[in-house]
Scaffold this active site. Structure first.
Site, PDB file in Angstrom:
ATOM      1  N   GLU A  74       5.094   8.130   8.176  1.00 47.72           N
ATOM      2  CA  GLU A  74       5.265   7.506   8.178  1.00 47.72           C
ATOM      3  C   GLU A  74       5.422   8.159   5.949  1.00 47.72           C
ATOM      4  O   GLU A  74       5.513   8.151   4.972  1.00 47.72           O
ATOM      5  CB  GLU A  74       4.216   5.983   7.411  1.00 47.72           C
ATOM      6  CG  GLU A  74       4.490   5.337   8.849  1.00 47.72           C
ATOM      7  CD  GLU A  74       2.932   4.305   8.808  1.00 47.72           C
ATOM      8  OE1 GLU A  74       2.876   3.928   7.385  1.00 47.72           O
ATOM      9  OE2 GLU A  74       2.954   3.869  10.071  1.00 47.72           O
ATOM     10  N   LEU A  75       3.761   8.500   6.186  1.00 47.20           N
ATOM     11  CA  LEU A  75       3.455   9.734   5.239  1.00 47.20           C
ATOM     12  C   LEU A  75       4.271  11.171   4.584  1.00 47.20           C
ATOM     13  O   LEU A  75       5.604  10.843   3.807  1.00 47.20           O
ATOM     14  CB  LEU A  75       2.332  11.168   5.217  1.00 47.20           C
ATOM     15  CG  LEU A  75       1.724  11.574   4.198  1.00 47.20           C
ATOM     16  CD1 LEU A  75       1.799  10.208   2.836  1.00 47.20           C
ATOM     17  CD2 LEU A  75       0.472  12.061   4.618  1.00 47.20           C
TER      18      LEU A  75
END
Length: 161
Positions: A74-75
């Site tokens: 996600e990052l």
């Protein structure tokens, strides 16, 4: 659906997401958290769509964050959206030092090292995660050690958004 905020949270303390999310809901800011996923949808596609359609990404780094493959994926997407769409990214360092996130040291680094063992065959992915961690930790954000308590920290973040 257009989200005003994506909150990426990983912590052994299951109460942490509620602490951060409730004030946003109170201000009528649409939020997304992993438990908002539609049942039956592929998690990765739902997460990536939510991140891409967000105006702001609020990343809450905790000691165990780097032990989660999902959080790092996600990052990576959040940093990509920041660079591609000028998405606003606000890092929150919750009981973890920004330098430890940036350099994968301390307890944060230990969590990353454990995950790294599982993905030693994919050095490219590990390097992308390291770069995303460094880039996100270099952004101006919030450090919990600079707040009197969680309520003050959350209030400051909500007012900023």
């Amino acid at each position: 659906m257009r989200f005003s905020l994506v909150s990426v949270v990983w912590t052994p303390d299951k109460a942490l997401p509620a602490i951060f999310m409730k004030p946003f809901v109170g201000k009528k800011i649409k939020t997304f958290i992993d438990d908002s996923l539609v049942r039956g949808e592929e998690i990765s596609i739902s997460l990536l769509k939510a991140i891409e359609h967000s105006k702001i990404s609020d990343i809450i780094f905790s000691k165990g964050y780097a032990s989660s493959r999902w959080c790092l994926t996600e990052l990576e997407e959040i940093v990509k959206c920041k660079n591609t769409y000028d998405q606003i990214v606000i890092p929150v360092f919750y009981e973890v030092d920004p330098t430890d996130v940036r350099n994968q040291t301390g307890d944060f680094g230990k969590a990353f090292a454990l995950l790294e063992k599982h993905f030693m065959d994919d050095s490219e992915m590990l390097q992308r995660w390291r770069t995303a961690l460094r880039d996100a930790a270099n952004l101006s954000g919030y450090d919990s050690k600079n707040s009197r308590n969680e309520a003050t920290l959350v209030k400051d973040i909500v007012n900023d958004v």
